[in-house]
Design an enzyme around this catalytic site. Structure first.
Site, PDB file in Angstrom:
ATOM      1  CB  SER A  23       0.711   8.354 -12.487  1.00 26.10           C
ATOM      2  OG  SER A  23       1.099   9.350 -13.426  1.00 26.10           O
TER       3      SER A  23
ATOM      4  CE1 TYR B 184       2.028  11.424  -8.297  1.00 26.14           C
ATOM      5  CE2 TYR B 184       2.744  11.434 -10.586  1.00 26.14           C
ATOM      6  CZ  TYR B 184       1.738  11.315  -9.637  1.00 26.14           C
ATOM      7  OH  TYR B 184       0.439  11.077 -10.048  1.00 26.14           O
TER       8      TYR B 184
HETATM    9  P1  NAP Z   1      -6.058  16.060  -5.858  1.00 26.50           P
HETATM   10  O1  NAP Z   1      -7.182  16.732  -6.561  1.00 26.50           O
HETATM   11  O2  NAP Z   1      -4.889  16.842  -5.427  1.00 26.50           O
HETATM   12  O3  NAP Z   1      -6.674  15.265  -4.597  1.00 26.50           O
HETATM   13  C1  NAP Z   1      -5.823  14.535  -3.772  1.00 26.50           C
HETATM   14  C2  NAP Z   1      -6.636  13.745  -2.761  1.00 26.50           C
HETATM   15  O4  NAP Z   1      -5.731  12.943  -1.977  1.00 26.50           O
HETATM   16  C3  NAP Z   1      -7.405  14.610  -1.789  1.00 26.50           C
HETATM   17  O5  NAP Z   1      -8.647  14.004  -1.527  1.00 26.50           O
HETATM   18  C4  NAP Z   1      -6.523  14.605  -0.545  1.00 26.50           C
HETATM   19  O6  NAP Z   1      -7.231  14.780   0.681  1.00 26.50           O
HETATM   20  C5  NAP Z   1      -5.980  13.188  -0.612  1.00 26.50           C
HETATM   21  N1  NAP Z   1      -4.769  13.027   0.186  1.00 26.50           N
HETATM   22  C6  NAP Z   1      -3.571  13.651   0.037  1.00 26.50           C
HETATM   23  N2  NAP Z   1      -2.720  13.248   0.982  1.00 26.50           N
HETATM   24  C7  NAP Z   1      -3.379  12.336   1.748  1.00 26.50           C
HETATM   25  C8  NAP Z   1      -3.030  11.554   2.886  1.00 26.50           C
HETATM   26  N3  NAP Z   1      -1.818  11.646   3.444  1.00 26.50           N
HETATM   27  N4  NAP Z   1      -3.958  10.724   3.402  1.00 26.50           N
HETATM   28  C9  NAP Z   1      -5.201  10.633   2.852  1.00 26.50           C
HETATM   29  N5  NAP Z   1      -5.585  11.364   1.778  1.00 26.50           N
HETATM   30  C10 NAP Z   1      -4.688  12.204   1.241  1.00 26.50           C
HETATM   31  O7  NAP Z   1      -5.463  14.864  -6.752  1.00 26.50           O
HETATM   32  P2  NAP Z   1      -6.072  14.034  -7.989  1.00 26.50           P
HETATM   33  O8  NAP Z   1      -5.573  14.652  -9.232  1.00 26.50           O
HETATM   34  O9  NAP Z   1      -7.504  13.798  -7.809  1.00 26.50           O
HETATM   35  O10 NAP Z   1      -5.234  12.678  -7.799  1.00 26.50           O
HETATM   36  C11 NAP Z   1      -5.812  11.464  -7.336  1.00 26.50           C
HETATM   37  C12 NAP Z   1      -4.856  10.331  -7.684  1.00 26.50           C
HETATM   38  O11 NAP Z   1      -4.682  10.279  -9.100  1.00 26.50           O
HETATM   39  C13 NAP Z   1      -3.452  10.500  -7.080  1.00 26.50           C
HETATM   40  O12 NAP Z   1      -2.963   9.250  -6.669  1.00 26.50           O
HETATM   41  C14 NAP Z   1      -2.642  11.006  -8.265  1.00 26.50           C
HETATM   42  O13 NAP Z   1      -1.272  10.688  -8.148  1.00 26.50           O
HETATM   43  C15 NAP Z   1      -3.297  10.263  -9.408  1.00 26.50           C
HETATM   44  N6  NAP Z   1      -3.067  10.879 -10.722  1.00 26.50           N
HETATM   45  C16 NAP Z   1      -3.549  12.125 -10.985  1.00 26.50           C
HETATM   46  C17 NAP Z   1      -3.300  12.682 -12.239  1.00 26.50           C
HETATM   47  C18 NAP Z   1      -3.790  14.048 -12.628  1.00 26.50           C
HETATM   48  O14 NAP Z   1      -3.333  14.562 -13.674  1.00 26.50           O
HETATM   49  N7  NAP Z   1      -4.686  14.681 -11.876  1.00 26.50           N
HETATM   50  C19 NAP Z   1      -2.564  11.956 -13.181  1.00 26.50           C
HETATM   51  C20 NAP Z   1      -2.092  10.691 -12.870  1.00 26.50           C
HETATM   52  C21 NAP Z   1      -2.357  10.153 -11.624  1.00 26.50           C
HETATM   53  P3  NAP Z   1      -7.516  16.281   1.301  1.00 26.50           P
HETATM   54  O15 NAP Z   1      -8.590  16.864   0.449  1.00 26.50           O
HETATM   55  O16 NAP Z   1      -7.990  16.030   2.689  1.00 26.50           O
HETATM   56  O17 NAP Z   1      -6.250  17.032   1.224  1.00 26.50           O
END
Ligand code: NAP
Length: 248
Positions: free
Chosen positions: A143, A157
């Site tokens: 991120s 985070y």
């Molecule tokens: P999201 O929609 O909240 O999805 C999170 C995913 O992570 C879900 O599939 C969830 O599984 C899984 N997860 C959470 N805890 C877990 C664990 N303990 N073991 C295995 N899986 C787990 O998040 P997202 O926005 O797609 O984020 C994906 C990545 O991108 C993350 O690393 C986040 O930090 C990074 N990121 C996101 C953004 C943004 O703005 N969205 C920006 C920068 C970086 P379940 O469905 O089973 O709960």
């Protein structure tokens, strides 16, 4: 080489987009999830409908025993992975450092940092030429928080993501000579559920005007970068941290 990809947190958001794009590019995809089996099953169903191969596998990436089992299951069901995507992540609720509890900080670092370390360990044991493997690619979804610091939102985070950037640089040097490339993609603000889960569903609308491109990204834009880093098109990229943040 086997085209097998593991996507941690592949059930929703960015991970779901990575899983579907990978399947369209011919990977058999292991879709790891933690709690939402229905979401993971839906992505598997969509991929199968398109003629692709996918398996949903439950594991909490913050638990090294479950990570080991995840990799064993992938190996037996789909084959040795050639690409491992450390995508699972969480922020905890948005607040200042003096308002957050230790349990939240531990959980975020456990999933984002330790999870990426555990999965990279297992990936290297299977893929490294040193261990008789055929090589492959590790991509971590980091991120831009790692360099912005996320003041007033979730400094813990940001710290968890700075750690995976250091891991990316270090592992790229450690296993670069063993047919493994290690890179990261650093998203800016992307339209997924993560913001509502952090307690601010309107976060995108608040921040978008301050982004040079004046908008949030979509999950597919991150998936495209991840798949590119795994591809032969990126054959000399190792240790790269690729910002996908609209210029933020
Ligand atoms: P999201 O929609 O909240 O999805 C999170 C995913 O992570 C879900 O599939 C969830 O599984 C899984 N997860 C959470 N805890 C877990 C664990 N303990 N073991 C295995 N899986 C787990 O998040 P997202 O926005 O797609 O984020 C994906 C990545 O991108 C993350 O690393 C986040 O930090 C990074 N990121 C996101 C953004 C943004 O703005 N969205 C920006 C920068 C970086 P379940 O469905 O089973 O709960």
């Amino acid at each position: 080489m086997n085209k097998v990809m593991i996507v941690t947190g592949g059930s929703r958001g960015i991970g779901a987009a990575i899983s579907k794009t990978a399947a369209a590019e011919g990977y058999a995809v292991a879709i790891n999830y933690h709690t939402r089996a229905d979401d993971a099953d839906n992505i598997v169903w969509e991929i199968n409908e398109q003629g692709g191969i996918a398996q949903a596998i439950k594991a909490d990436v913050s638990d090294p025993v479950q990570v080991k089992t995840l990799f064993e299951e992938v190996k037996s069901k789909l084959g040795v992975p050639s690409a491992v995507i450390n995508n699972a992540g969480t922020t905890g609720r948005i607040c200042r450092i003096d308002e957050v509890d230790a349990e939240t900080m531990n959980r975020v670092i456990g999933i984002n940092t330790m999870g990426a370390l555990y999965c990279s360990q297992e990936a290297i044991k299977l893929m490294s030429a040193k261990h008789g493997g055929d090589g492959g690619s590790i991509v971590t979804v980091s991120s831009i928080a790692a360099r912005l610091g996320s003041p007033g939102e979730y400094v813990w985070y940001a710290a968890s993501k700075a750690a995976v950037d250091a891991m990316t640089v270090g592992l790229a040097k450690e296993v670069g000579g063993e047919d493994i490339r290690v890179n990261a993609v650093s998203p800016g603000i992307i339209d997924t559920e993560i913001h509502a889960s952090g307690g601010e569903p309107g976060r995108i609308d608040r921040i978008a005007p301050a982004i040079p491109m004046q908008r949030a990204g979509i999950a597919q834009e991150i998936a495209n970068a991840v798949l590119w880093l795994c591809s032969d098109q990126a054959s000399y990229c190792n240790g790269a941290i690729l910002d996908c943040s609209g210029g933020r």
